[in-house]
Design an enzyme around this catalytic site. Sequence first.
Site, short mmCIF file in Angstrom:
data_model
loop_
_atom_site.label_atom_id
_atom_site.label_comp_id
_atom_site.label_asym_id
_atom_site.label_seq_id
_atom_site.Cartn_x
_atom_site.Cartn_y
_atom_site.Cartn_z
N TYR A 191 -0.61 0.84 -8.05
CA TYR A 191 -1.03 -0.40 -7.40
C TYR A 191 -0.75 -0.37 -5.91
CZ TYR A 191 -1.46 -5.39 -6.38
OH TYR A 191 -1.84 -6.60 -5.84
N LYS A 195 -3.56 -0.18 -2.98
CA LYS A 195 -3.68 -1.32 -2.06
C LYS A 195 -3.51 -0.86 -0.61
CE LYS A 195 -4.70 -5.02 -4.36
NZ LYS A 195 -5.90 -5.84 -4.02
#
Length: 299
Positions: A191, A195
Site C-alpha cells: 500500500y 501510494k
Amino acid sequence: MDPRVAAVDGFTKTNHKSVPPSLDPATVRLEDGFTVCIIGASSGIGEHVAYCFARARVARLVISSRTISDLEVVAAEVNRINPLGEIDIVECDVSKATAVEALADYVRTHCGRLDVLVLNAGYAGPVITKMDRGSPEWVQRAFEVNALGTYLAAHYFVPLLLQTEDGAKGFMAIGSIAGCIRRGPIANTGYTVSKFAQIRLVEYLHEQYSGEGLVSLALHPGAVMTRMARGNMPEEFLPYMTDEVDLCGAVCVFLSKQIRDLSWLGGRLISATWDMEELMAKKEQVVERDLLKFTLLTE
C-alpha cells in the site's frame, strides 16, 4: 511515528477532523454545466465526495465502481440532495485499461465535457511490514489499483479534461500520507509504496500538462474509519482513525470551485485535514521552496 508523517501532519497550525463552516459544500455554487466524474464512489470516502458535490449543486455527476449495484443507493441519495442535477452510474475497474477507456468514452459521449476527475479507487490489503511475509498477490493488487489505476485514469481522462472548452481541468487523486511512511505498525509495503508511486505520477502529470492548464494534485483524506481501513488496519491503530468521512469531499468541492487559480498546488500532496485558509496563505513559501513533493536529499 515516522518523522516524515509527523512533519506532514503539522504543516498547518490548525487541523480539522470534521468539515468546518468555511468548507460547507452547501455554501458553494459551482459553475453552470460543471461536470465531475468520481472513480470509486460506491462507499466510504468516494461516496461522501459524491454527496458533497451534490450539496454544491453540481450540474452533472458521473459515479463509478467495480459493481454498478453498489452505486444505486449512492445515486438515489445524490438525487435526493440535488434533484436538479444529473447523475450517471457506470461500472469501472480502475485497474483494467478497457474499463477506464470505456468510462472516459461514456463521459465524452453522454456528458460532452468534464471539469474535474476525482480518482478515489484504492486497495490496501492486509498490513504486511516484512517483504518475506504475506502474499505477493496483495502487493500486486495494490500496484494494479493504486499505481497503474492512476496512470490509466490519466491516460484516458487527461485528454478529455484538456479538450473541454472553458473546463476547470482538475485531476484529483485521493492519495495518502501513507506514501511517506517507511516504518511503524502501518508501514504496509504494498500500500505505502504504491501510494508513493501514485503521488509521483501526479507530480509527473503536473510536469507534463500544467502548461496546458491541467491542475493535478494528490489529496490525503485524513485518518478515516472506512470499510477498507477497518478490514486491514492493525487493532492498535484503530483509535487514531477519527477524521470524518465527509471532510475529504468538502475539500474536493472547495478546490474545484477555484481550481483554475491553484496551478501553484499542482503536482503536490496536500491533506484534507489542513486548514485551507492557512494552506492558501502559504502559497509563496510552497512555491519558493517547492514544498509538498518527494525529493532526494544530498546534504
